[in-house]
Design a protein around this motif. Structure first.
Motif, PDB file in Angstrom:
ATOM      1  N   LEU A  95       0.744  -1.308  -0.038  1.00 56.73           N
ATOM      2  CA  LEU A  95      -0.348  -0.237  -0.091  1.00 56.73           C
ATOM      3  C   LEU A  95       1.235   1.202   0.185  1.00 56.73           C
ATOM      4  CD1 LEU A  95      -2.850  -1.025   2.530  1.00 56.73           C
ATOM      5  CD2 LEU A  95      -3.303  -0.172   0.031  1.00 56.73           C
ATOM      6  N   GLY A  96       2.173   1.175   0.386  1.00 48.38           N
ATOM      7  CA  GLY A  96       3.398   2.624   0.000  1.00 48.38           C
ATOM      8  C   GLY A  96       3.643   2.196   1.778  1.00 48.38           C
ATOM      9  N   LEU A 171      18.358  -0.604 -15.063  1.00 49.30           N
ATOM     10  CA  LEU A 171      17.736  -0.081 -15.277  1.00 49.30           C
ATOM     11  C   LEU A 171      16.341   0.847 -14.127  1.00 49.30           C
ATOM     12  CD1 LEU A 171      18.815   3.147 -16.741  1.00 49.30           C
ATOM     13  CD2 LEU A 171      17.993   1.652 -18.604  1.00 49.30           C
ATOM     14  N   THR A 172      16.345   0.160 -14.794  1.00 50.38           N
ATOM     15  CA  THR A 172      14.438   0.034 -13.713  1.00 50.38           C
ATOM     16  C   THR A 172      14.673   0.654 -12.280  1.00 50.38           C
ATOM     17  OG1 THR A 172      13.343  -1.460 -15.450  1.00 50.38           O
ATOM     18  CG2 THR A 172      12.203  -1.355 -12.894  1.00 50.38           C
ATOM     19  N   VAL A 180       9.610   0.977  -3.225  1.00 47.46           N
ATOM     20  CA  VAL A 180       9.135  -1.190  -2.991  1.00 47.46           C
ATOM     21  C   VAL A 180       8.459  -1.258  -4.215  1.00 47.46           C
ATOM     22  CG1 VAL A 180       8.653  -2.616  -2.119  1.00 47.46           C
ATOM     23  CG2 VAL A 180       9.500  -0.413  -0.781  1.00 47.46           C
ATOM     24  N   MET A 181       9.081  -2.385  -5.122  1.00 51.73           N
ATOM     25  CA  MET A 181       8.974  -2.655  -6.585  1.00 51.73           C
ATOM     26  C   MET A 181       8.872  -4.096  -6.766  1.00 51.73           C
ATOM     27  SD  MET A 181       9.042   0.115  -8.559  1.00 51.73           S
ATOM     28  CE  MET A 181       9.106  -0.958 -10.303  1.00 51.73           C
ATOM     29  N   SER A 182       7.441  -4.132  -6.960  1.00 52.54           N
ATOM     30  CA  SER A 182       6.802  -5.416  -6.960  1.00 52.54           C
ATOM     31  C   SER A 182       7.161  -7.016  -7.447  1.00 52.54           C
ATOM     32  CB  SER A 182       5.057  -5.612  -6.972  1.00 52.54           C
ATOM     33  OG  SER A 182       4.568  -5.640  -8.309  1.00 52.54           O
ATOM     34  N   ARG A 183       7.069  -7.951  -7.534  1.00 59.73           N
ATOM     35  CA  ARG A 183       7.329  -9.039  -8.957  1.00 59.73           C
ATOM     36  C   ARG A 183       7.127  -8.359 -10.193  1.00 59.73           C
ATOM     37  NH1 ARG A 183       7.977 -11.252  -4.824  1.00 59.73           N
ATOM     38  NH2 ARG A 183      10.717 -12.697  -4.114  1.00 59.73           N
ATOM     39  N   GLY A 230       8.305  -7.812  -2.659  1.00 59.85           N
ATOM     40  CA  GLY A 230       9.582  -7.871  -4.015  1.00 59.85           C
ATOM     41  C   GLY A 230      11.165  -7.689  -3.931  1.00 59.85           C
ATOM     42  N   TYR A 231      11.674  -5.865  -4.870  1.00 63.66           N
ATOM     43  CA  TYR A 231      13.282  -5.381  -4.106  1.00 63.66           C
ATOM     44  C   TYR A 231      13.245  -3.853  -4.628  1.00 63.66           C
ATOM     45  CZ  TYR A 231      13.599 -10.052  -6.009  1.00 63.66           C
ATOM     46  OH  TYR A 231      14.072 -12.051  -5.473  1.00 63.66           O
ATOM     47  N   MET A 232      13.758  -3.240  -4.050  1.00 68.84           N
ATOM     48  CA  MET A 232      14.202  -1.807  -3.133  1.00 68.84           C
ATOM     49  C   MET A 232      15.685  -1.587  -3.757  1.00 68.84           C
ATOM     50  SD  MET A 232      12.811   0.707  -0.779  1.00 68.84           S
ATOM     51  CE  MET A 232      13.579  -0.025   0.275  1.00 68.84           C
ATOM     52  N   LEU A 233      15.751  -0.620  -4.370  1.00 77.28           N
ATOM     53  CA  LEU A 233      17.059  -0.562  -4.546  1.00 77.28           C
ATOM     54  C   LEU A 233      17.171   1.000  -3.435  1.00 77.28           C
ATOM     55  CD1 LEU A 233      19.971  -0.621  -5.653  1.00 77.28           C
ATOM     56  CD2 LEU A 233      19.427   1.237  -7.263  1.00 77.28           C
ATOM     57  N   ARG A 234      17.811   1.475  -2.365  1.00 76.16           N
ATOM     58  CA  ARG A 234      17.960   2.690  -2.063  1.00 76.16           C
ATOM     59  C   ARG A 234      18.577   3.421  -2.323  1.00 76.16           C
ATOM     60  NH1 ARG A 234      15.164   1.755   2.962  1.00 76.16           N
ATOM     61  NH2 ARG A 234      15.051  -0.442   3.723  1.00 76.16           N
TER      62      ARG A 234
END
Length: 238
Positions: A95-96, A171-172, A180-183, A230-234
C-alpha cells in the motif's frame, strides 16, 4: 530539511507518548491522532513529513490511513504493530508503507531507522532526483550507468557486461529508487504485461544481477529484498 513534523496515529496513549519522547529528543515536532477520524482531521489541516501508524485503531484499520496518505502525498510511513504478521506486513508495504516495526523495539534501532528513512525521503523529494531518469549517465555508489550506450562501469572503470534483461532490470531499479517494486511491476517494466503472470522468474534475474554486482547489491544498505513483495534499491550515501 526543516524541522521534521510527525503524526503518530495510535490509540495506545502510553506507547505513543513513549515514541513521541524519542522524536522530541531528535528535535522533531509531533502531533497525535487516536482514531482514523482524528487522522483525517489532522491531514486536512496540516502537512507532515512522517506518519507513524498503528494498524489496529478503534474505528478502523491502519491500512485505510496508509491508502489516504499515499493518495495525497509522498511522506514517510512507518507501521507499528504488536505482532509480526506476514500478511499485514506485505499488505502495508504494497500500500506504500516505507517500514514495518514490531513492538516492542530497541530504542536506538528505531531512531536509526527513522533517520535513515528521513534521509531517503529528503533525497527522493529533492529536485535533482526528478531529472535522474532522463540523464545520459546515472552514477550510483561510484558505478556509472550510461543510459544511451546501455553500458555499466564499475568504480575501477571496468565495464560490467550485462544481458539486455539484466540491464533493463538495473535501469528500472535506478529509476525507481527508494520505491518498493513488486515482482509484477518489475516484469511488466522489463518484458511487458504479457509476462506479468510469471512473477517468480524475476527472482532468477535478480540473482544473476546481484552476482555481477556483488558487494553493491549484497548489502541491505543498498538493495533490499522485501519478502513476499519484491525489491527496493535504496538511495546511496557516502
Amino acid at each position: 530539511m526543516q524541522q521534521v513534523t510527525i503524526l503518530i496515529v495510535d490509540d495506545d496513549i502510553s506507547l505513543s507518548e513513549e515514541v513521541a519522547e524519542v522524536f522530541y529528543e531528535q528535535g522533531y515536532s509531533v502531533n497525535f491522532a487516536r482514531t482514523l477520524r482524528q487522522f483525517e482531521e489532522q491531514v486536512r489541516d496540516n502537512r507532515f513529513d512522517l506518519f507513524v501508524v498503528d494498524l489496529l485503531l478503534p474505528d478502523g484499520h491502519g491500512h485505510e490511513a496508509i491508502r489516504k496518505i499515499r493518495h495525497i502525498c509522498s511522506s514517510g510511513i512507518v507501521v507499528l504493530s504488536g505482532k509480526l504478521d506476514e500478511v499485514d506486513k506485505v499488505v502495508s508495504l504494497e500500500l506504500g508503507a516505507d517500514d514495518y516495526v514490531v513492538k516492542p523495539f530497541p530504542r536506538s534501532e528505531f531512531v536509526a531507522r527513522i533517520k535513515s528513512l528521513l534521509r531517503r525521503i529528503e533525497s527522493r523529494n529533492a529536485p535533482h532526483q526528478e531529472a535522474v531518469p532522463n540523464l545520459p549517465e546515472i552514477v550510483y555508489a561510484a558505478y556509472r550507468t550510461n543510459t544511451k550506450t546501455r553500458k555499466l562501469y564499475a568504480p575501477s572503470g571496468e565495464q560490467i557486461r550485462l544481458t539486455k534483461l539484466e540491464f533493463d532490470l538495473w535501469l528500472t531499479l535506478l529509476k525507481n529508487m527508494d520505491k518498493v517494486m513488486s515482482r509484477e511491476q518489475l516484469i511488466t517494466s522489463i518484458r511487458g504485461r504479457d509476462w506479468a503472470g510469471y512473477d517468480r522468474s524475476i527472482d532468477g534475474l535478480v540473482s544473476r544481477l546481484r552476482g555481477k554486482l556483488s558487494g553493491l547489491m549484497d548489502s541491505e544498505d543498498n538493495f533490499e529484498t522485501i519478502r513476499g513483495v519484491g525489491y527496493m534499491l535504496r538511495s546511496h550515501s557516502d
